[in-house]
Write a protein that holds these residues in place. Structure first.
Motif, mmCIF file in Angstrom:
data_model
loop_
_atom_site.group_PDB
_atom_site.id
_atom_site.type_symbol
_atom_site.label_atom_id
_atom_site.label_comp_id
_atom_site.label_asym_id
_atom_site.label_seq_id
_atom_site.Cartn_x
_atom_site.Cartn_y
_atom_site.Cartn_z
ATOM 1 N N ALA A 18 0.817 -1.215 0.000
ATOM 2 C CA ALA A 18 0.000 0.000 0.000
ATOM 3 C C ALA A 18 0.851 1.265 0.000
ATOM 4 O O ALA A 18 0.512 2.244 -0.658
ATOM 5 N N ALA A 19 1.941 1.264 0.739
ATOM 6 C CA ALA A 19 2.765 2.476 0.844
ATOM 7 C C ALA A 19 4.248 2.121 0.820
ATOM 8 O O ALA A 19 4.943 2.244 1.824
ATOM 9 N N PRO A 20 4.762 1.683 -0.332
ATOM 10 C CA PRO A 20 6.186 1.332 -0.387
ATOM 11 C C PRO A 20 7.068 2.565 -0.204
ATOM 12 O O PRO A 20 6.708 3.662 -0.625
ATOM 13 N N ALA A 21 8.200 2.377 0.450
ATOM 14 C CA ALA A 21 9.128 3.477 0.708
ATOM 15 C C ALA A 21 9.903 3.876 -0.546
ATOM 16 O O ALA A 21 10.302 5.031 -0.701
ATOM 17 N N ASP A 22 10.140 2.905 -1.425
ATOM 18 C CA ASP A 22 10.908 3.166 -2.635
ATOM 19 C C ASP A 22 10.530 2.157 -3.701
ATOM 20 O O ASP A 22 9.676 1.302 -3.489
ATOM 21 N N ILE A 23 11.157 2.292 -4.844
ATOM 22 C CA ILE A 23 10.939 1.381 -5.962
ATOM 23 C C ILE A 23 12.262 0.672 -6.217
ATOM 24 O O ILE A 23 13.229 1.297 -6.654
ATOM 25 N N ASP A 24 12.315 -0.618 -5.899
ATOM 26 C CA ASP A 24 13.547 -1.395 -6.037
ATOM 27 C C ASP A 24 13.694 -1.901 -7.464
ATOM 28 O O ASP A 24 12.809 -2.574 -7.991
ATOM 29 N N LEU A 25 14.829 -1.572 -8.067
ATOM 30 C CA LEU A 25 15.130 -1.992 -9.431
ATOM 31 C C LEU A 25 16.480 -2.681 -9.470
ATOM 32 O O LEU A 25 17.386 -2.346 -8.705
ATOM 33 N N ILE A 51 13.005 8.643 -12.166
ATOM 34 C CA ILE A 51 12.261 7.927 -11.125
ATOM 35 C C ILE A 51 12.974 8.208 -9.807
ATOM 36 O O ILE A 51 13.881 7.485 -9.391
ATOM 37 N N LEU A 52 12.575 9.286 -9.169
ATOM 38 C CA LEU A 52 13.303 9.786 -8.009
ATOM 39 C C LEU A 52 13.313 8.819 -6.831
ATOM 40 O O LEU A 52 14.247 8.812 -6.035
ATOM 41 N N SER A 53 12.290 7.997 -6.709
ATOM 42 C CA SER A 53 12.217 7.070 -5.580
ATOM 43 C C SER A 53 12.870 5.719 -5.877
ATOM 44 O O SER A 53 12.746 4.789 -5.093
ATOM 45 N N ALA A 54 13.580 5.620 -6.987
ATOM 46 C CA ALA A 54 14.222 4.353 -7.353
ATOM 47 C C ALA A 54 15.423 4.048 -6.465
ATOM 48 O O ALA A 54 16.236 4.917 -6.175
ATOM 49 N N HIS A 55 15.499 2.808 -6.039
ATOM 50 C CA HIS A 55 16.667 2.270 -5.334
ATOM 51 C C HIS A 55 17.211 1.203 -6.271
ATOM 52 O O HIS A 55 16.539 0.203 -6.534
ATOM 53 N N ILE A 56 18.412 1.408 -6.803
ATOM 54 C CA ILE A 56 18.897 0.587 -7.913
ATOM 55 C C ILE A 56 20.105 -0.247 -7.518
ATOM 56 O O ILE A 56 21.096 0.275 -7.004
ATOM 57 N N THR A 57 20.010 -1.535 -7.795
ATOM 58 C CA THR A 57 21.109 -2.483 -7.628
ATOM 59 C C THR A 57 21.597 -2.861 -9.017
ATOM 60 O O THR A 57 20.791 -3.005 -9.942
ATOM 61 N N MET A 58 22.904 -3.018 -9.178
ATOM 62 C CA MET A 58 23.467 -3.422 -10.473
ATOM 63 C C MET A 58 24.275 -4.697 -10.308
ATOM 64 O O MET A 58 25.057 -4.822 -9.358
ATOM 65 N N LEU A 59 24.085 -5.630 -11.225
ATOM 66 C CA LEU A 59 24.850 -6.873 -11.252
ATOM 67 C C LEU A 59 25.166 -7.232 -12.699
ATOM 68 O O LEU A 59 24.354 -6.989 -13.589
#
Length: 107
Positions: A18-25, A51-59
């Motif tokens: 309902a209320a995610p803190a961020d958007i995980d990518l 996408i200002l709320s994006a939290h991005i992991t790279m692999l």
């Protein structure tokens, strides 16, 4: 040959919270080479700019296989960013994410 990365979504936003803190990518790039890593970082910056709320992991593909990150996190593919169509591809990904959001202003 043009480089590309695949972008996956995972975490509470994609689970329908309902209320995610961020958007995980997750950005998965092809190789561990300097060029591939630099391209993935460029893609990360483009995504973060839209996408200002994006939290991005790279692999790299190899790292992802070793960690089985996609399987363990339940990540779902949401788009590909190709070198020749970067801006359009990032806009398409933003649209996909926005279509899942109850609050488009949260992006």
């Amino acid at each position: 040959m043009a480089q590309s990365v695949t972008v996956y979504g995972f975490g509470s936003f994609f689970a329908g919270a309902a209320a995610p803190a961020d958007i995980d990518l997750l950005i998965v790039h092809q190789k561990s080479s300097s060029g591939s890593c630099t391209y993935a970082i460029t893609c990360k910056h483009l995504i973060r700019a839209t996408i200002l709320s994006a939290h991005i992991t790279m692999l790299s593909e190899r790292e992802e296989k070793q960690l089985a990150f996609i399987e363990k996190s339940g990540a779902k593919p949401i788009g590909i960013i190709s070198e020749n169509t970067m801006t359009t591809d990032v806009d398409r990904i933003r649209g996909t994410i926005g279509g899942l959001s109850l609050d488009r202003n949260a992006l």
